[in-house]
Design an enzyme around this catalytic site. Structure first.
Site, PDB file in Angstrom:
ATOM      1  N   PRO A 185      -1.938  20.140   6.667  1.00 28.59           N
ATOM      2  CG  PRO A 185      -3.063  21.816   7.846  1.00 28.59           C
ATOM      3  CD  PRO A 185      -1.714  21.199   7.651  1.00 28.59           C
ATOM      4  CD  GLU A 200      -0.375  30.467  12.709  1.00 30.58           C
ATOM      5  OE1 GLU A 200      -0.984  30.279  11.647  1.00 30.58           O
ATOM      6  OE2 GLU A 200      -0.914  30.400  13.837  1.00 30.58           O
ATOM      7  NE  ARG A 255      -5.324  -1.899  12.550  1.00 28.12           N
ATOM      8  CZ  ARG A 255      -6.262  -2.627  11.947  1.00 28.12           C
ATOM      9  NH1 ARG A 255      -6.427  -2.553  10.654  1.00 28.12           N
ATOM     10  NH2 ARG A 255      -7.030  -3.438  12.648  1.00 28.12           N
ATOM     11  CG  ASP A 261      -9.860  -4.037   9.086  1.00 30.99           C
ATOM     12  OD1 ASP A 261     -10.786  -4.517   9.764  1.00 30.99           O
ATOM     13  OD2 ASP A 261      -8.698  -3.917   9.494  1.00 30.99           O
TER      14      ASP A 261
HETATM   15  C1  LIG Z   1      -1.944  24.755  13.688  1.00 30.18           C
HETATM   16  S1  LIG Z   1      -1.331  23.736  12.431  1.00 30.18           S
HETATM   17  C2  LIG Z   1      -0.842  24.872  11.186  1.00 30.18           C
HETATM   18  C3  LIG Z   1      -1.889  25.054  10.140  1.00 30.18           C
HETATM   19  C4  LIG Z   1      -1.449  25.910   8.987  1.00 30.18           C
HETATM   20  N1  LIG Z   1      -1.260  27.274   9.375  1.00 30.18           N
HETATM   21  C5  LIG Z   1      -2.524  25.869   7.925  1.00 30.18           C
HETATM   22  O1  LIG Z   1      -3.497  26.623   8.020  1.00 30.18           O
HETATM   23  O2  LIG Z   1      -2.436  25.017   7.005  1.00 30.18           O
HETATM   24  C6  LIG Z   1       0.207  23.163  13.077  1.00 30.18           C
HETATM   25  C7  LIG Z   1       0.705  21.866  12.501  1.00 30.18           C
HETATM   26  O3  LIG Z   1      -0.240  20.836  12.724  1.00 30.18           O
HETATM   27  C8  LIG Z   1      -0.106  19.860  11.715  1.00 30.18           C
HETATM   28  N2  LIG Z   1      -1.448  19.642  11.149  1.00 30.18           N
HETATM   29  C9  LIG Z   1      -2.542  20.394  11.367  1.00 30.18           C
HETATM   30  N3  LIG Z   1      -3.605  19.917  10.712  1.00 30.18           N
HETATM   31  C10 LIG Z   1      -3.190  18.813  10.073  1.00 30.18           C
HETATM   32  C11 LIG Z   1      -3.836  17.883   9.217  1.00 30.18           C
HETATM   33  N4  LIG Z   1      -5.111  18.005   8.886  1.00 30.18           N
HETATM   34  N5  LIG Z   1      -3.109  16.848   8.714  1.00 30.18           N
HETATM   35  C12 LIG Z   1      -1.803  16.732   9.028  1.00 30.18           C
HETATM   36  N6  LIG Z   1      -1.137  17.596   9.833  1.00 30.18           N
HETATM   37  C13 LIG Z   1      -1.808  18.628  10.346  1.00 30.18           C
HETATM   38  C14 LIG Z   1       0.902  20.365  10.715  1.00 30.18           C
HETATM   39  O4  LIG Z   1       2.146  19.726  10.953  1.00 30.18           O
HETATM   40  C15 LIG Z   1       0.954  21.833  11.020  1.00 30.18           C
HETATM   41  O5  LIG Z   1       2.215  22.397  10.688  1.00 30.18           O
END
Ligand SMILES: C[S@@+](CC[C@H](N)C(=O)[O-])C[C@H]1O[C@@H](n2cnc3c(N)ncnc32)[C@H](O)[C@@H]1O
Length: 282
Positions: free
Chosen positions: A93, A120, A158, A173
């Site tokens: 994220p 996490e 794609r 698109d």
């Molecule tokens: C529960 S999330 C961890 C979130 C992290 N503790 C934070 O607050 O930024 C677990 C995993 O989901 C993936 N993930 C979660 N949200 C994402 C997003 N918006 N974009 C890309 N990957 C995401 C990432 O690989 C992350 O390590």
């Protein structure tokens, strides 16, 4: 194009590998997918890939060593095929937002190694040692990186030449350069009248120029309403023509037809007191 995905849930990737447009392209050998499970790179009997966070707090953290070993295995497999070292992207994220430009860049490359976090997140030392990019799907938190990785793969595959049946359809698109980076116009199919609502008349006219203009104006209107920054970006790139600007000004209620009219106005005859015709949309 080859994707190497490091994931605790390799079975999730059957969705892009086996189904739909991407599945067909995979069967045709236009792209390949290799999943690596960090559990296969552990040294203990329990195949441990996570542990408690230093400093306390909830949840678990993915350990660096199994992830690094999986990345090395993926790079090694690619090297054996004569491919160069691939970028290593962690889905996160906190990463840079994935967009159409990112998908286009990826589609034109040899591929990428994608790391799917869980729990996490992953040990920061792994990120610093091995990760070249961090990619986010948006401002929300998923349970793991797999769904984000699936979106990254699908949007890129794609765009690979030959993947879509109608070679032009990707060009039409949303966000595409040939659509000036605007949002796509609405689509309609049979029946012509559904629950009393008719298909817009220009689409039934068979007049190609009118259809194109109607679609362009719907794109402009939708983009102006929902994503005005894309209008600004298209304008800055010189992608909006005079008719586009006139239509946008009309939408905004600022179009002054009188100011544009003199060039086109015919000399009024003594018998004709008709107001000048509004300029056409050319
Ligand atoms: C529960 S999330 C961890 C979130 C992290 N503790 C934070 O607050 O930024 C677990 C995993 O989901 C993936 N993930 C979660 N949200 C994402 C997003 N918006 N974009 C890309 N990957 C995401 C990432 O690989 C992350 O390590």
């Amino acid at each position: 194009m080859r994707f190497d995905v490091i994931t605790l849930f390799p079975e999730m990737f059957g969705v892009v590998r086996d189904l739909g447009v991407t599945g067909r392209a995979h069967a045709q050998g236009r792209w390949s997918l290799h999943a690596w499970n960090p559990r296969d790179f552990t040294q203990d009997v329990h195949r441990t890939v996570d542990d408690r966070p230093y400093g306390g707090g909830p949840g678990m953290v993915m350990m660096a060593a199994p992830l690094e070993a999986a990345v090395n295995a993926a790079q090694g497999a690619r090297a054996a095929l004569g491919l160069g070292r691939a970028p290593v992207a962690l889905l996160a994220p906190v990463g840079q937002r994935y967009d159409q430009a990112g998908a286009e860049k990826l589609a034109a490359s040899d591929g990428i190694i994608l790391i799917c976090g869980r729990y996490e997140g992953v040990d920061q030392r792994f990120i610093e040692r091995c990760v070249t990019h961090e990619i986010s799907l948006g401002d929300f938190v998923l349970s793991g990186g797999e769904i984000a990785a699936l979106a990254v793969i699908d949007a890129a595959v794609r765009l690979v030449p030959g993947v879509l049946n109608d070679g032009d359809s990707a060009l039409q698109d949303s966000f595409n350069d040939t659509l000036s980076g605007l949002l796509d116009s609405p689509h309609y199919t049979r029946p012509e009248v559904y629950e009393g609502e008719s298909v817009p008349a220009p689409l039934l006219s068979g007049h190609h120029a009118n259809i194109a203009r109607w679609r362009r104006e719907r794109s402009l209107a939708l983009t102006a309403a929902r994503r005005p920054e894309l209008i600004e970006s298209a304008r800055a790139k010189g992608w909006l023509n005079k008719a586009d600007e006139r239509y946008l000004a009309e939408l905004a209620g600022t179009y002054d037809s009188a100011a544009d009219a003199p060039k086109r106005r015919r000399k009024p005859s003594a018998t004709s007191a008709q107001p000048p015709k509004a300029p056409d949309a050319s």
